[in-house]
Design an enzyme around this catalytic site. Structure first.
Site, mmCIF file in Angstrom:
data_model
loop_
_atom_site.group_PDB
_atom_site.id
_atom_site.type_symbol
_atom_site.label_atom_id
_atom_site.label_comp_id
_atom_site.label_asym_id
_atom_site.label_seq_id
_atom_site.Cartn_x
_atom_site.Cartn_y
_atom_site.Cartn_z
ATOM 1 N N SER A 194 44.896 47.090 37.060
ATOM 2 C CA SER A 194 45.074 45.817 36.366
ATOM 3 C C SER A 194 44.229 45.727 35.104
ATOM 4 O O SER A 194 44.675 45.187 34.085
ATOM 5 C CB SER A 194 44.725 44.657 37.303
ATOM 6 O OG SER A 194 45.545 44.665 38.449
ATOM 7 N N HIS A 240 40.100 42.311 34.729
ATOM 8 C CA HIS A 240 41.139 41.884 33.801
ATOM 9 C C HIS A 240 40.544 41.559 32.431
ATOM 10 O O HIS A 240 41.058 41.997 31.395
ATOM 11 C CB HIS A 240 41.855 40.659 34.357
ATOM 12 C CG HIS A 240 42.652 40.949 35.585
ATOM 13 N ND1 HIS A 240 43.554 40.050 36.129
ATOM 14 C CD2 HIS A 240 42.691 42.038 36.407
ATOM 15 C CE1 HIS A 240 44.106 40.570 37.208
ATOM 16 N NE2 HIS A 240 43.588 41.773 37.402
#
Length: 290
Positions: A194, A240
Protein backbone atom coordinates in the site's frame (compact mmCIF):
# COMPACT_ATOMS: atom_id res chain seq x y z
CA UNK A 1 0.71 26.85 -29.86
CA UNK A 2 -1.62 27.33 -26.91
CA UNK A 3 -1.15 24.34 -24.63
CA UNK A 4 -4.06 25.44 -22.46
CA UNK A 5 -6.65 24.75 -25.11
CA UNK A 6 -9.21 22.00 -24.70
CA UNK A 7 -7.60 18.57 -24.70
CA UNK A 8 -7.72 16.57 -27.91
CA UNK A 9 -6.84 12.94 -28.55
CA UNK A 10 -3.45 11.52 -29.44
CA UNK A 11 -3.16 10.94 -33.19
CA UNK A 12 -1.75 7.44 -32.55
CA UNK A 13 -3.99 6.54 -29.59
CA UNK A 14 -7.52 7.90 -30.17
CA UNK A 15 -8.65 6.79 -26.70
CA UNK A 16 -6.17 9.08 -24.91
CA UNK A 17 -6.75 12.79 -24.40
CA UNK A 18 -3.72 15.06 -24.39
CA UNK A 19 -2.77 18.70 -24.27
CA UNK A 20 0.70 18.23 -25.79
CA UNK A 21 1.57 18.59 -29.48
CA UNK A 22 4.63 17.75 -31.56
CA UNK A 23 6.79 20.85 -31.91
CA UNK A 24 7.40 20.02 -35.60
CA UNK A 25 4.10 18.86 -37.11
CA UNK A 26 1.82 19.98 -34.23
CA UNK A 27 0.00 16.65 -34.10
CA UNK A 28 -1.35 15.85 -30.59
CA UNK A 29 0.72 13.23 -28.75
CA UNK A 30 0.27 11.33 -25.47
CA UNK A 31 3.05 10.41 -22.99
CA UNK A 32 3.66 7.09 -24.79
CA UNK A 33 4.35 8.93 -28.05
CA UNK A 34 6.15 12.09 -26.95
CA UNK A 35 9.91 12.13 -27.53
CA UNK A 36 12.10 14.74 -25.88
CA UNK A 37 13.64 17.18 -28.38
CA UNK A 38 15.93 20.16 -27.97
CA UNK A 39 12.77 22.26 -27.66
CA UNK A 40 9.55 20.63 -26.47
CA UNK A 41 8.53 17.16 -27.65
CA UNK A 42 8.27 15.47 -31.03
CA UNK A 43 6.17 12.62 -32.38
CA UNK A 44 7.70 9.28 -33.46
CA UNK A 45 7.13 10.03 -37.17
CA UNK A 46 9.08 13.29 -37.11
CA UNK A 47 11.96 11.60 -35.30
CA UNK A 48 11.91 8.56 -37.57
CA UNK A 49 11.88 10.55 -40.82
CA UNK A 50 14.61 12.90 -39.65
CA UNK A 51 12.41 15.99 -39.78
CA UNK A 52 13.25 16.76 -36.18
CA UNK A 53 16.08 18.78 -34.75
CA UNK A 54 18.76 17.38 -37.06
CA UNK A 55 20.92 15.97 -34.26
CA UNK A 56 23.14 12.93 -34.74
CA UNK A 57 21.23 9.63 -35.05
CA UNK A 58 21.81 8.57 -31.43
CA UNK A 59 20.40 11.90 -30.19
CA UNK A 60 17.08 11.17 -31.88
CA UNK A 61 16.50 7.92 -30.05
CA UNK A 62 13.02 7.99 -28.50
CA UNK A 63 13.07 9.25 -24.92
CA UNK A 64 10.47 9.32 -22.19
CA UNK A 65 9.38 12.47 -20.42
CA UNK A 66 11.97 11.78 -17.70
CA UNK A 67 14.78 11.19 -20.18
CA UNK A 68 14.92 7.39 -20.31
CA UNK A 69 14.97 5.43 -23.55
CA UNK A 70 11.55 4.32 -24.71
CA UNK A 71 11.19 0.58 -24.09
CA UNK A 72 9.46 -1.89 -26.36
CA UNK A 73 7.27 -3.06 -23.46
CA UNK A 74 6.35 -0.11 -21.21
CA UNK A 75 4.73 -2.48 -18.70
CA UNK A 76 7.63 -4.86 -18.07
CA UNK A 77 8.58 -3.64 -14.57
CA UNK A 78 4.92 -3.41 -13.60
CA UNK A 79 4.45 -7.04 -14.63
CA UNK A 80 7.56 -8.14 -12.72
CA UNK A 81 6.38 -6.36 -9.56
CA UNK A 82 2.96 -7.94 -9.91
CA UNK A 83 4.51 -11.37 -10.36
CA UNK A 84 6.77 -10.92 -7.33
CA UNK A 85 3.84 -9.95 -5.11
CA UNK A 86 1.68 -12.80 -6.37
CA UNK A 87 4.48 -15.35 -6.02
CA UNK A 88 5.12 -14.36 -2.42
CA UNK A 89 1.39 -14.42 -1.70
CA UNK A 90 1.20 -18.01 -2.98
CA UNK A 91 4.25 -18.89 -0.87
CA UNK A 92 2.62 -17.41 2.23
CA UNK A 93 -0.52 -19.44 1.61
CA UNK A 94 1.58 -22.59 1.26
CA UNK A 95 4.03 -22.06 4.12
CA UNK A 96 1.85 -20.12 6.52
CA UNK A 97 2.67 -17.91 9.49
CA UNK A 98 6.34 -18.87 9.65
CA UNK A 99 7.16 -17.08 6.39
CA UNK A 100 5.02 -14.11 7.36
CA UNK A 101 6.79 -13.80 10.71
CA UNK A 102 10.16 -13.83 8.98
CA UNK A 103 9.32 -11.11 6.42
CA UNK A 104 6.69 -8.83 7.98
CA UNK A 105 7.51 -5.24 8.92
CA UNK A 106 8.24 -5.43 12.65
CA UNK A 107 10.06 -2.74 14.58
CA UNK A 108 10.89 -4.80 17.63
CA UNK A 109 9.95 -8.35 18.51
CA UNK A 110 7.15 -8.18 21.11
CA UNK A 111 7.73 -11.78 22.28
CA UNK A 112 4.16 -12.58 21.41
CA UNK A 113 3.31 -16.27 21.19
CA UNK A 114 1.90 -15.76 17.67
CA UNK A 115 5.40 -15.27 16.24
CA UNK A 116 8.13 -17.79 15.88
CA UNK A 117 11.32 -16.75 17.73
CA UNK A 118 12.60 -13.84 15.64
CA UNK A 119 13.72 -10.23 15.81
CA UNK A 120 12.68 -6.90 14.33
CA UNK A 121 14.26 -3.96 12.53
CA UNK A 122 15.58 -2.51 15.77
CA UNK A 123 17.47 -5.75 16.37
CA UNK A 124 19.23 -5.69 13.00
CA UNK A 125 16.72 -7.13 10.53
CA UNK A 126 16.50 -4.07 8.28
CA UNK A 127 15.50 -6.20 5.31
CA UNK A 128 11.98 -6.24 6.75
CA UNK A 129 11.55 -2.65 5.55
CA UNK A 130 11.53 -3.99 1.98
CA UNK A 131 10.29 -7.58 2.22
CA UNK A 132 7.10 -6.43 3.92
CA UNK A 133 6.27 -4.33 0.83
CA UNK A 134 5.80 -7.52 -1.19
CA UNK A 135 4.03 -9.44 1.57
CA UNK A 136 0.25 -9.99 1.79
CA UNK A 137 -1.92 -12.43 3.72
CA UNK A 138 -5.52 -11.65 2.73
CA UNK A 139 -6.89 -12.00 -0.80
CA UNK A 140 -8.74 -8.67 -0.64
CA UNK A 141 -5.54 -6.91 0.44
CA UNK A 142 -3.38 -8.11 -2.42
CA UNK A 143 -6.26 -7.68 -4.87
CA UNK A 144 -6.65 -3.99 -4.02
CA UNK A 145 -2.93 -3.30 -4.11
CA UNK A 146 -2.35 -5.15 -7.36
CA UNK A 147 -5.28 -3.39 -9.03
CA UNK A 148 -3.74 -0.10 -8.00
CA UNK A 149 -0.34 -1.18 -9.32
CA UNK A 150 -1.78 -2.38 -12.61
CA UNK A 151 -3.73 0.81 -13.34
CA UNK A 152 -1.15 3.32 -12.08
CA UNK A 153 2.05 1.50 -12.99
CA UNK A 154 2.04 1.36 -16.83
CA UNK A 155 1.46 5.10 -17.46
CA UNK A 156 4.18 5.98 -14.96
CA UNK A 157 6.58 3.38 -16.31
CA UNK A 158 5.95 4.68 -19.81
CA UNK A 159 6.59 8.29 -18.77
CA UNK A 160 9.57 7.68 -16.47
CA UNK A 161 11.29 4.65 -17.96
CA UNK A 162 11.96 1.28 -16.36
CA UNK A 163 14.80 2.11 -13.95
CA UNK A 164 13.24 5.34 -12.75
CA UNK A 165 9.86 3.70 -12.26
CA UNK A 166 11.41 0.83 -10.29
CA UNK A 167 13.26 3.33 -8.10
CA UNK A 168 10.00 5.22 -7.53
CA UNK A 169 8.15 2.07 -6.47
CA UNK A 170 10.86 0.72 -4.17
CA UNK A 171 11.64 4.03 -2.49
CA UNK A 172 7.94 4.73 -1.96
CA UNK A 173 7.58 1.35 -0.29
CA UNK A 174 10.66 1.92 1.84
CA UNK A 175 9.42 5.40 2.75
CA UNK A 176 6.16 3.92 3.99
CA UNK A 177 7.99 1.29 6.03
CA UNK A 178 10.37 3.88 7.49
CA UNK A 179 7.58 6.18 8.67
CA UNK A 180 5.74 3.19 10.14
CA UNK A 181 8.90 2.16 11.96
CA UNK A 182 9.45 5.71 13.19
CA UNK A 183 6.09 6.51 14.77
CA UNK A 184 3.98 3.34 15.01
CA UNK A 185 3.97 0.78 17.80
CA UNK A 186 7.23 -1.16 17.21
CA UNK A 187 5.56 -4.40 18.22
CA UNK A 188 2.69 -4.01 15.75
CA UNK A 189 3.44 -5.90 12.51
CA UNK A 190 2.47 -4.38 9.16
CA UNK A 191 2.69 -5.61 5.59
CA UNK A 192 1.58 -4.91 2.05
CA UNK A 193 2.40 -2.78 -0.99
CA UNK A 194 0.00 0.00 0.00
CA UNK A 195 2.81 2.45 0.76
CA UNK A 196 4.34 1.87 -2.67
CA UNK A 197 0.94 2.17 -4.35
CA UNK A 198 0.28 5.46 -2.56
CA UNK A 199 3.65 6.57 -3.89
CA UNK A 200 2.31 5.84 -7.38
CA UNK A 201 -0.77 7.91 -6.56
CA UNK A 202 1.42 10.86 -5.63
CA UNK A 203 3.60 10.40 -8.72
CA UNK A 204 0.55 10.20 -10.98
CA UNK A 205 -0.76 13.50 -9.61
CA UNK A 206 2.64 15.12 -10.25
CA UNK A 207 2.80 13.70 -13.78
CA UNK A 208 -0.73 14.82 -14.65
CA UNK A 209 0.04 18.33 -13.45
CA UNK A 210 3.23 18.34 -15.52
CA UNK A 211 1.24 17.23 -18.59
CA UNK A 212 -1.49 19.81 -17.87
CA UNK A 213 -4.16 17.13 -17.69
CA UNK A 214 -7.37 17.42 -15.74
CA UNK A 215 -6.28 16.45 -12.23
CA UNK A 216 -9.73 16.09 -10.72
CA UNK A 217 -10.06 12.31 -11.33
CA UNK A 218 -6.77 11.41 -9.63
CA UNK A 219 -7.35 13.89 -6.79
CA UNK A 220 -10.81 12.46 -6.11
CA UNK A 221 -9.45 8.90 -6.19
CA UNK A 222 -6.61 9.87 -3.86
CA UNK A 223 -9.01 11.61 -1.49
CA UNK A 224 -11.26 8.53 -1.34
CA UNK A 225 -8.28 6.32 -0.55
CA UNK A 226 -7.11 8.70 2.17
CA UNK A 227 -10.56 8.61 3.73
CA UNK A 228 -10.38 4.82 3.83
CA UNK A 229 -6.86 5.06 5.23
CA UNK A 230 -7.98 7.01 8.27
CA UNK A 231 -11.40 5.43 8.83
CA UNK A 232 -10.82 1.70 8.36
CA UNK A 233 -9.38 -0.25 11.24
CA UNK A 234 -6.12 -2.20 11.05
CA UNK A 235 -4.65 0.04 8.35
CA UNK A 236 -1.08 1.28 8.74
CA UNK A 237 -1.78 4.87 7.74
CA UNK A 238 1.87 5.72 8.36
CA UNK A 239 2.88 3.54 5.40
CA UNK A 240 0.34 5.25 3.14
CA UNK A 241 1.47 8.76 4.04
CA UNK A 242 5.17 7.91 3.93
CA UNK A 243 4.84 6.35 0.49
CA UNK A 244 2.71 9.21 -0.80
CA UNK A 245 5.21 11.88 0.23
CA UNK A 246 8.27 10.03 -1.10
CA UNK A 247 6.55 9.11 -4.36
CA UNK A 248 5.38 12.66 -5.07
CA UNK A 249 8.78 14.15 -4.24
CA UNK A 250 10.73 11.73 -6.45
CA UNK A 251 8.30 12.11 -9.34
CA UNK A 252 8.57 15.90 -9.13
CA UNK A 253 12.34 15.67 -9.42
CA UNK A 254 12.10 13.26 -12.34
CA UNK A 255 9.65 15.20 -14.51
CA UNK A 256 10.68 18.75 -13.64
CA UNK A 257 14.47 18.37 -13.68
CA UNK A 258 16.27 20.70 -16.13
CA UNK A 259 17.22 18.80 -19.26
CA UNK A 260 20.92 19.69 -19.02
CA UNK A 261 21.13 18.42 -15.42
CA UNK A 262 18.36 15.87 -15.49
CA UNK A 263 20.34 12.79 -14.46
CA UNK A 264 22.08 14.67 -11.67
CA UNK A 265 18.85 16.06 -10.22
CA UNK A 266 17.04 12.73 -10.48
CA UNK A 267 19.91 10.83 -8.87
CA UNK A 268 20.20 13.42 -6.12
CA UNK A 269 16.47 13.14 -5.36
CA UNK A 270 16.68 9.35 -5.05
CA UNK A 271 19.83 9.58 -2.94
CA UNK A 272 18.15 12.15 -0.71
CA UNK A 273 15.18 9.83 -0.22
CA UNK A 274 17.53 6.98 0.73
CA UNK A 275 19.35 9.19 3.24
CA UNK A 276 16.07 10.35 4.77
CA UNK A 277 14.85 6.76 5.12
CA UNK A 278 18.15 5.70 6.68
CA UNK A 279 18.09 8.65 9.07
CA UNK A 280 14.59 7.81 10.29
CA UNK A 281 15.53 4.18 10.81
CA UNK A 282 18.77 4.97 12.65
CA UNK A 283 17.04 7.49 14.94
CA UNK A 284 14.23 5.05 15.74
CA UNK A 285 16.66 2.19 16.34
CA UNK A 286 18.60 4.32 18.80
CA UNK A 287 15.36 5.26 20.56
CA UNK A 288 14.27 1.63 20.91
CA UNK A 289 17.71 0.40 21.89
CA UNK A 290 18.41 3.11 24.44
Amino acid sequence: MDQHQSAVVCYRHPDRETGIRCTRCERPICPDCMITASVGFQCPECVRTGSGTGHAPHANQPRTLAGARVAADPRLITKILLAANLALFVAVQAVGDKLTADLVMLGQWPHDSFYQPTEGVAEGQWYRLLTSVFLHQEIWHIAMNMLGLWFLGPPLESALGRIRFLALFLLSGLGGSALTYMIADPGQPSLGASGAVFGLFGATAVLMRRMQYDMRPILVLLAVNLVFTFTWSNIAWEAHIGGLVIGAAIAAAMVHAPRDRRTLVQSAACAGAVLLILALCVIRTLMLSG
